[in-house]
Motif scaffolding. Structure first.
Motif, PDB file in Angstrom:
ATOM      1  N   ASN A   1       3.649  -3.855   3.446  1.00 60.28           N
ATOM      2  CA  ASN A   1       4.729  -3.022   2.908  1.00 60.28           C
ATOM      3  C   ASN A   1       4.146  -1.671   2.508  1.00 60.28           C
ATOM      4  N   ILE A   2       4.555  -0.645   3.204  1.00 62.67           N
ATOM      5  CA  ILE A   2       4.005   0.693   3.032  1.00 62.67           C
ATOM      6  C   ILE A   2       5.058   1.589   2.389  1.00 62.67           C
ATOM      7  N   THR A   3       4.658   2.264   1.319  1.00 65.06           N
ATOM      8  CA  THR A   3       5.538   3.208   0.634  1.00 65.06           C
ATOM      9  C   THR A   3       4.956   4.604   0.743  1.00 65.06           C
ATOM     10  N   LEU A   4       5.787   5.537   1.131  1.00 60.06           N
ATOM     11  CA  LEU A   4       5.355   6.931   1.168  1.00 60.06           C
ATOM     12  C   LEU A   4       5.449   7.508  -0.239  1.00 60.06           C
ATOM     13  N   THR A   5       4.332   8.008  -0.740  1.00 63.56           N
ATOM     14  CA  THR A   5       4.342   8.653  -2.056  1.00 63.56           C
ATOM     15  C   THR A   5       4.742  10.117  -1.911  1.00 63.56           C
ATOM     16  N   ASP A   6       5.219  10.659  -3.019  1.00 59.61           N
ATOM     17  CA  ASP A   6       5.827  11.987  -2.981  1.00 59.61           C
ATOM     18  C   ASP A   6       4.787  13.097  -3.061  1.00 59.61           C
ATOM     19  N   VAL A   7       5.062  14.188  -2.369  1.00 62.03           N
ATOM     20  CA  VAL A   7       4.356  15.457  -2.536  1.00 62.03           C
ATOM     21  C   VAL A   7       5.421  16.528  -2.751  1.00 62.03           C
ATOM     22  N   ASN A   8       5.006  17.653  -3.293  1.00 61.03           N
ATOM     23  CA  ASN A   8       5.972  18.717  -3.575  1.00 61.03           C
ATOM     24  C   ASN A   8       6.243  19.518  -2.305  1.00 61.03           C
ATOM     25  N   ASP A   9       7.142  18.984  -1.509  1.00 60.32           N
ATOM     26  CA  ASP A   9       7.504  19.651  -0.254  1.00 60.32           C
ATOM     27  C   ASP A   9       8.970  20.072  -0.228  1.00 60.32           C
ATOM     28  N   ASN A  10       9.643  19.959  -1.400  1.00 61.12           N
ATOM     29  CA  ASN A  10      11.055  20.347  -1.476  1.00 61.12           C
ATOM     30  C   ASN A  10      11.262  21.291  -2.659  1.00 61.12           C
ATOM     31  N   PRO A  11      11.798  22.475  -2.430  1.00 55.49           N
ATOM     32  CA  PRO A  11      12.085  23.391  -3.541  1.00 55.49           C
ATOM     33  C   PRO A  11      13.343  22.958  -4.283  1.00 55.49           C
TER      34      PRO A  11
ATOM     35  N   VAL B   1       0.837  -1.198   0.000  1.00 57.44           N
ATOM     36  CA  VAL B   1       0.000   0.000   0.000  1.00 57.44           C
ATOM     37  C   VAL B   1       0.874   1.250   0.000  1.00 57.44           C
ATOM     38  N   THR B   2       0.257   2.366  -0.283  1.00 60.96           N
ATOM     39  CA  THR B   2       0.949   3.652  -0.280  1.00 60.96           C
ATOM     40  C   THR B   2       0.159   4.653   0.552  1.00 60.96           C
ATOM     41  N   VAL B   3       0.871   5.652   1.019  1.00 58.53           N
ATOM     42  CA  VAL B   3       0.257   6.763   1.733  1.00 58.53           C
ATOM     43  C   VAL B   3       1.111   7.998   1.459  1.00 58.53           C
ATOM     44  N   PRO B   4       0.500   9.154   1.212  1.00 55.96           N
ATOM     45  CA  PRO B   4       1.306  10.344   0.924  1.00 55.96           C
ATOM     46  C   PRO B   4       2.191  10.738   2.102  1.00 55.96           C
ATOM     47  N   GLU B   5       3.400  11.149   1.776  1.00 53.58           N
ATOM     48  CA  GLU B   5       4.252  11.680   2.833  1.00 53.58           C
ATOM     49  C   GLU B   5       3.635  12.963   3.407  1.00 53.58           C
ATOM     50  N   MET B   6       4.090  13.340   4.557  1.00 52.74           N
ATOM     51  CA  MET B   6       3.632  14.554   5.246  1.00 52.74           C
ATOM     52  C   MET B   6       2.154  14.478   5.618  1.00 52.74           C
TER      53      MET B   6
ATOM     54  N   MET C   1       5.738  12.569   8.199  1.00 53.43           N
ATOM     55  CA  MET C   1       6.688  11.536   7.770  1.00 53.43           C
ATOM     56  C   MET C   1       7.240  11.929   6.396  1.00 53.43           C
ATOM     57  N   ASP C   2       8.565  11.965   6.286  1.00 46.20           N
ATOM     58  CA  ASP C   2       9.223  12.542   5.111  1.00 46.20           C
ATOM     59  C   ASP C   2       9.734  11.419   4.205  1.00 46.20           C
ATOM     60  N   ARG C   3       9.230  11.383   2.975  1.00 43.12           N
ATOM     61  CA  ARG C   3       9.664  10.364   2.013  1.00 43.12           C
ATOM     62  C   ARG C   3      11.151  10.501   1.711  1.00 43.12           C
ATOM     63  N   GLU C   4      11.647  11.732   1.662  1.00 40.35           N
ATOM     64  CA  GLU C   4      13.046  11.938   1.334  1.00 40.35           C
ATOM     65  C   GLU C   4      13.977  11.424   2.435  1.00 40.35           C
ATOM     66  N   ALA C   5      13.444  11.297   3.665  1.00 37.41           N
ATOM     67  CA  ALA C   5      14.241  10.734   4.750  1.00 37.41           C
ATOM     68  C   ALA C   5      14.141   9.211   4.764  1.00 37.41           C
ATOM     69  N   ARG C   6      12.921   8.695   4.534  1.00 42.19           N
ATOM     70  CA  ARG C   6      12.708   7.246   4.450  1.00 42.19           C
ATOM     71  C   ARG C   6      11.448   7.007   3.646  1.00 42.19           C
ATOM     72  N   GLU C   7      11.571   6.102   2.681  1.00 43.81           N
ATOM     73  CA  GLU C   7      10.462   5.903   1.744  1.00 43.81           C
ATOM     74  C   GLU C   7       9.669   4.635   2.018  1.00 43.81           C
ATOM     75  N   HIS C   8      10.344   3.553   2.417  1.00 43.65           N
ATOM     76  CA  HIS C   8       9.679   2.250   2.538  1.00 43.65           C
ATOM     77  C   HIS C   8       9.647   1.793   3.997  1.00 43.65           C
ATOM     78  N   TYR C   9       8.533   1.176   4.375  1.00 47.00           N
ATOM     79  CA  TYR C   9       8.348   0.632   5.711  1.00 47.00           C
ATOM     80  C   TYR C   9       7.757  -0.764   5.593  1.00 47.00           C
ATOM     81  N   SER C  10       8.250  -1.682   6.427  1.00 44.87           N
ATOM     82  CA  SER C  10       7.693  -3.029   6.503  1.00 44.87           C
ATOM     83  C   SER C  10       7.031  -3.177   7.869  1.00 44.87           C
ATOM     84  N   VAL C  11       5.726  -3.280   7.873  1.00 45.22           N
ATOM     85  CA  VAL C  11       4.944  -3.331   9.111  1.00 45.22           C
ATOM     86  C   VAL C  11       4.397  -4.741   9.277  1.00 45.22           C
ATOM     87  N   VAL C  12       4.603  -5.335  10.443  1.00 45.43           N
ATOM     88  CA  VAL C  12       4.109  -6.680  10.740  1.00 45.43           C
ATOM     89  C   VAL C  12       2.936  -6.551  11.713  1.00 45.43           C
TER      90      VAL C  12
END
Length: 575
Positions: free
Chosen positions: A255-265, A166-171, A224-235
């Motif tokens: 398996n959770i992936t943070l999807t990107d948002v425009n939070d970095n210039p 699954v995915t969830v937007p960062e921030m 939660m910042d995708r640029e710091a960590r993108e993938h998480y494995s949750v049991v």
């Protein structure tokens, strides 16, 4: 006949009677049971309470997964006609009779001979009958009853759909729902807590949490910042018995992936850049690249580049490569090292897709300074004019000067220049050029009436580097002189009628001249003075007075010519 189970034997029904098994609690009593039989200690009074789980009157219960060495006691059939003398015979038919369930035909005791699995079969339908052993006649009508397999906690919860991706937007805000997982338990949900599942998280804290009842997974941290960590494995664990000690459990991985948002210039790695561009670079060509980095991905990292100021704004342009997200610097106008040796540009890179939720993290653009160094290149000689036009009179003497071309070395070395005419091998060579001075002279006498214009190509090269050539076109116009007499347009053969009236125009004579208009027309027509005059004809010039005509012979003379007139007799015949 009575059917009894381990507790509360109630001989109140005549004929075939099934006894309710009561799971009631006792107050101030002690009960001991062996093989589902309940015995009361003497002297104590049994107090019956409302049962928490009742047995209907026509049901027996057998515990699943019995692993003991002896057959499992199920219950007892008993008829009121049974005096205990063995004259009554009990018969059992139906599902599993004789294979799974056996009956003592004298006592009516029923036993289970096999280990049963409630998840495979929950109950068995059987028929009981009591007959007279001597006559084989029924003592009571046949009756139906059910043996229900009683559940034990022998099945762990299972996640049928895992593992999950699954995915969830960062921030995302804390508590944002990510996914709901569901575990199923094959045990009986109506009996005890064997199928009551509770969810917990074994791996993935403190980033995520799970609702113990619903299985909904949520974010547990802010921003939660995708640029710091993108993938998480949750049991996630599901445990039955309401999560109590001794319950069975199953787990699944999410398996959770943070999807990107425009939070970095975008950011340029350096605040100052330097670029070398040779002065020979072609207009319109790409001369360099520059790139700003953006930690985001996809469209959130798209950007455009622009030149915001600098002394090279009119000389250079910048475009954006959408694939590489680079700024492509191109040349708009020619460079000249001898005139300007460097330029400065301030370049900006800005995101094109903004998310206003994160505008406080902006501005979503960055600028840098680019210094462009113009490189000196050994260039070919440069002519003083892009093309030349020269003039020379026809019939001029060989060696007449037509004109001069001039080329100079544009480089600081200022090398000497040599000239030559770039002839094709098949061309007639009417001109030559002085290799040192660039002076063009005639090599043949020119005739304007034959060739009024010449185009030649002059090349110039440096003495120090003859391979560097420049070319220029020289157009030479041949000027006219009055070197051609007029001519009658054609020979005239004129017929006149004998009865023509005096003064009547019998013909018009015209003349041509090969020279230019200034040296040709207009013409003056006159009669040849050396011929005898024929009084019957006169010649009238459109520009002069009439004169007696000789015997049909006329001469023509040019008027206003630049040079002396060159008379040429013409002899039309008059009849």
């Amino acid at each position: 006949m009575k059917i009894t189970s381990t507790s509360c034997i109630c001989p109140v029904l005549v004929c075939l009677c099934f006894v309710q098994r009561c799971y009631g609690a006792t107050h101030h009593s002690s009960i001991k049971g062996t093989r589902n039989q309940t015995k009361h200690i003497e002297g104590e009074t049994e107090v019956h309470h409302r049962p928490k789980r009742g047995w209907v009157w026509n049901q027996f219960f057998v515990l699943e997964e019995h692993m003991g060495p002896d057959p499992q006691y199920v219950g007892k059939l008993h008829s009121n006609s049974d005096k205990g003398d063995g004259s009554v015979k009990y018969i059992l038919t139906g599902e599993g009779a004789g294979t799974i369930f056996i009956i003592d035909d004298t006592t009516g005791d029923i036993h289970s001979t096999k280990s049963l699995d409630r998840e495979q079969k929950t109950h068995y339908v059987l028929h009981a009958q009591a007959i007279d052993r001597r006559t084989n006649k029924p003592l009571e009508p046949e009756s139906e009853f059910i043996i229900k397999v009683q559940d034990i906690n022998d099945n762990a919860p299972k996640f049928t759909d895992g593992p999950y991706i699954v995915t969830v937007p960062e921030m995302s805000d804390m508590g944002t729902s990510v996914l709901q997982v569901t575990a199923t338990d094959a045990d009986d949900p109506t009996y005890g807590n064997s199928a009551r599942v509770v969810y917990s998280i074994l791996q993935g804290q403190p980033y995520f949490s799970v609702d113990p009842k619903t299985g909904v997974i949520r974010t547990a941290l802010h921003n939660m910042d995708r640029e710091a960590r993108e993938h998480y494995s949750v049991v996630i664990q599901a445990k039955d018995m309401a999560g109590q000690v001794g319950g069975l459990s199953g787990s699944t991985t999410v398996n959770i992936t943070l999807t990107d948002v425009n939070d970095n210039p975008p950011r340029f790695p350096q605040k100052h850049y330097q670029l070398y561009v040779p002065e020979s670079a072609q207009v319109g060509s790409a001369v360099g690249k520059i790139k700003a980095n953006d930690a985001d991905t996809g469209s959130n990292a798209d950007m455009t580049y622009s030149i915001i100021n600098g002394d090279g704004v009119g000389i250079f342009s910048i475009s954006t490569d959408k694939e590489t997200r680079e700024g492509i610097l191109s040349l708009k106008k020619p460079l000249n090292y001898e005139k300007k040796k460097s330029y400065t540009l301030n370049i900006e890179g800005a995101n094109t897709h903004l998310d206003f939720r994160f505008s406080h993290l902006g501005p979503f653009k960055d600028a840098t300074m680019l210094k462009i160094i113009v490189g000196d290149v050994d260039e070919p000689p440069l002519f003083s004019m892009p093309s030349y036009v020269m003039e020379v009179y026809e019939n001029a003497k060989i060696g007449t000067v037509v004109g001069t071309v001039l080329a100079q070395d544009p480089d600081s070395a200022n090398s000497l220049v040599r000239y030559f005419i770039d002839y094709n091998p098949e061309d007639d060579r009417f001109f030559n050029i002085d290799a040192n001075t660039g002076t063009i002279k005639t090599t043949k006498v020119l005739d304007r009436e034959e060739t009024p214009w010449y185009n030649i190509t002059v090349a110039a090269s440096e003495n120090d580097n003859p391979s560097l050539l420049s070319h220029v076109t020289v157009g030479i116009r041949v000027l006219d002189v009055n070197d051609n007499p007029p001519e009658l347009a054609r020979e005239y053969d004129i017929v006149v009628c004998e009865n023509s009236k005096p003064g009547q125009v019998i013909h018009t004579i015209s003349a041509t001249d090969k020279d230019d208009f200034a040296n040709g027309p207009r013409f003056n027509f006159f009669l040849d003075e050396h011929l005898s005059i024929n009084p019957n004809f006169t010649l009238k010039d459109n520009e002069a007075a009439a004169a007696p005509s000789p015997s049909g012979f006329v001469h023509a003379r040019e008027m206003g010519a630049c040079g002396p007139a060159m008379p040429k007799p013409s002899c039309p015949r008059l009849v």
